[in-house]
Motif scaffolding. Sequence first.
Motif, PDB file in Angstrom:
ATOM      1  N   ALA A   1       0.355   2.348 -15.950  1.00 38.34           N
ATOM      2  CA  ALA A   1       1.479   1.775 -15.197  1.00 38.34           C
ATOM      3  C   ALA A   1       2.734   1.644 -16.043  1.00 38.34           C
ATOM      4  CB  ALA A   1       1.092   0.414 -14.655  1.00 38.34           C
ATOM      5  N   PHE A   2       2.560   1.202 -17.269  1.00 35.39           N
ATOM      6  CA  PHE A   2       3.745   0.886 -18.047  1.00 35.39           C
ATOM      7  C   PHE A   2       4.281   2.081 -18.826  1.00 35.39           C
ATOM      8  CE2 PHE A   2       1.490  -2.993 -17.160  1.00 35.39           C
ATOM      9  CZ  PHE A   2       2.483  -3.694 -16.530  1.00 35.39           C
TER      10      PHE A   2
ATOM     11  N   LYS B   1      10.765  -9.547 -10.740  1.00 36.27           N
ATOM     12  CA  LYS B   1      11.476  -9.592  -9.467  1.00 36.27           C
ATOM     13  C   LYS B   1      10.819  -8.642  -8.458  1.00 36.27           C
ATOM     14  CE  LYS B   1      15.984  -8.527  -7.582  1.00 36.27           C
ATOM     15  NZ  LYS B   1      17.203  -7.790  -7.922  1.00 36.27           N
ATOM     16  N   LEU B   2      10.481  -7.452  -8.943  1.00 40.10           N
ATOM     17  CA  LEU B   2       9.799  -6.479  -8.087  1.00 40.10           C
ATOM     18  C   LEU B   2       8.499  -7.074  -7.573  1.00 40.10           C
ATOM     19  CD1 LEU B   2       9.921  -3.349  -7.228  1.00 40.10           C
ATOM     20  CD2 LEU B   2       8.270  -3.014  -9.056  1.00 40.10           C
ATOM     21  N   SER B   3       7.774  -7.708  -8.486  1.00 38.53           N
ATOM     22  CA  SER B   3       6.505  -8.324  -8.133  1.00 38.53           C
ATOM     23  C   SER B   3       6.703  -9.418  -7.078  1.00 38.53           C
ATOM     24  CB  SER B   3       5.871  -8.878  -9.407  1.00 38.53           C
ATOM     25  OG  SER B   3       4.889  -9.820  -9.102  1.00 38.53           O
TER      26      SER B   3
ATOM     27  N   PHE C   1       3.973   0.541  -6.882  1.00 37.40           N
ATOM     28  CA  PHE C   1       3.795  -0.870  -6.529  1.00 37.40           C
ATOM     29  C   PHE C   1       2.346  -1.318  -6.505  1.00 37.40           C
ATOM     30  CE2 PHE C   1       2.577  -0.877  -2.090  1.00 37.40           C
ATOM     31  CZ  PHE C   1       3.216   0.203  -1.490  1.00 37.40           C
ATOM     32  N   VAL C   2       1.407  -0.401  -6.329  1.00 34.13           N
ATOM     33  CA  VAL C   2      -0.002  -0.812  -6.413  1.00 34.13           C
ATOM     34  C   VAL C   2      -0.297  -1.309  -7.832  1.00 34.13           C
ATOM     35  CG1 VAL C   2      -2.402  -0.009  -6.358  1.00 34.13           C
ATOM     36  CG2 VAL C   2      -0.853   0.600  -4.494  1.00 34.13           C
TER      37      VAL C   2
ATOM     38  N   VAL D   1       9.612   2.474  -2.121  1.00 42.33           N
ATOM     39  CA  VAL D   1       8.942   2.398  -3.421  1.00 42.33           C
ATOM     40  C   VAL D   1       7.602   3.115  -3.278  1.00 42.33           C
ATOM     41  CG1 VAL D   1       8.173   0.863  -5.277  1.00 42.33           C
ATOM     42  CG2 VAL D   1       9.981   0.115  -3.709  1.00 42.33           C
ATOM     43  N   SER D   2       7.254   3.969  -4.248  1.00 39.67           N
ATOM     44  CA  SER D   2       6.004   4.719  -4.171  1.00 39.67           C
ATOM     45  C   SER D   2       4.810   3.797  -4.387  1.00 39.67           C
ATOM     46  CB  SER D   2       5.996   5.813  -5.244  1.00 39.67           C
ATOM     47  OG  SER D   2       4.664   6.273  -5.430  1.00 39.67           O
ATOM     48  N   PRO D   3       3.740   4.014  -3.625  1.00 34.54           N
ATOM     49  CA  PRO D   3       2.539   3.199  -3.845  1.00 34.54           C
ATOM     50  C   PRO D   3       2.002   3.350  -5.272  1.00 34.54           C
ATOM     51  CG  PRO D   3       2.064   5.030  -2.351  1.00 34.54           C
ATOM     52  CD  PRO D   3       3.550   4.982  -2.536  1.00 34.54           C
TER      53      PRO D   3
END
Length: 291
Positions: free
Chosen positions: A11-12, A26-28, A77-78, A72-74
């Motif tokens: 992810a990172f 913020k996204l979270s 964000f997943v 936003v692509s899954p």
Amino acid sequence: TAKNRGRNCHAFYRPSMRVAADARLKLSARLRKAIESGKLHLHYQPQVDMRSGQVRALEALVRWYDEEYGDVSPVDFVSVAEASGFVSALGEWVLRAACEQAAKWRAQGLAPMPISINLSPVQLQRTNIVTTFQRVLHETGMAPTLLELEVTETALMKNPEAAVRQLDEFRRCGVRVAIDDFGVGYSSLGQLSALPVDRIKIDRAFVRGIGHGDTGAIATAIVTLANTLGLAVIAEGVETITQQDFLLSLGCVDAQGYLYSEPLDPDAATRLLEQGAVLSRRQAPSSPQRI
Ligand code: C2E
Ligand code: MG
Ligand code: MG
Ligand code: MG
């Protein structure tokens, strides 16, 4: 540090995720709100029998449109939901939304259509996932036999005992299990034969190159493996007639891909079902373009 998170936690490393920690927070927070207020939605991608174009199932794929971020692509964000500890809430939302859609189709008198949903590895580590899912199935009147769960090899390898136990339980109540993105993980033959799964999804990485210089050796090996283990097989990411015909020649008859259909919004999926759930096997261009 990101390095310590290990190879499987990509992810990172994604450029799109290279944002400051507060931006990630913020996204979270926005994602959590979107889940709570029902702002996510599902698209449905047909899985077809390539011989007839008959749709055999639909894969539910989650979508998030945020006013500030746009789509936003899954994939992005997943992993945020996983890192923020609410991927189970996300997964439960997805299951319920898919089951509610199926209930609408049932109420319309449409023929039952199996639905696949994707499970995050984190969800499988939760001890109560089977109970939670059974409750949702019960509440929405969804037949377990119409549900398939897609899990990745990585999910199965993380904590194999826990994963195997829960998948066994799912299968005992009629839910089917597929290994998603097969071939990009590291499960050994021995491990694979011991897993409680019904089918393998060939990752599109092994379909993409067919007709573009790739001999299809890996796809061939995966189909052979599936046959040997008595598992069903489906190819992901089929985009060309050449790929379709190659897979058919291997005896792989099920596929998912842009050649047949992109993921459809609920209205488009409903129209497809109303029209008999057949997608035309697209015709080759007038002059053969086989490579
Ligand atoms: P996946 O489960 O392997 O889903 C297939 C992805 O390939 C989808 O991307 C789909 O739109 C795309 N695809 C389908 N046919 C083609 C094709 O012919 N060519 C190409 N290039 N792509 C094709 P999407 O919807 O962006 O989803 C990406 C991934 O995000 C999924 O991969 C899955 O791992 C994850 N995901 C999606 N929805 C959920 C969900 O509800 N829960 C969880 N945990 N993960 C999800
Ligand atoms: Mg999938
Ligand atoms: Mg996949
Ligand atoms: Mg994938």
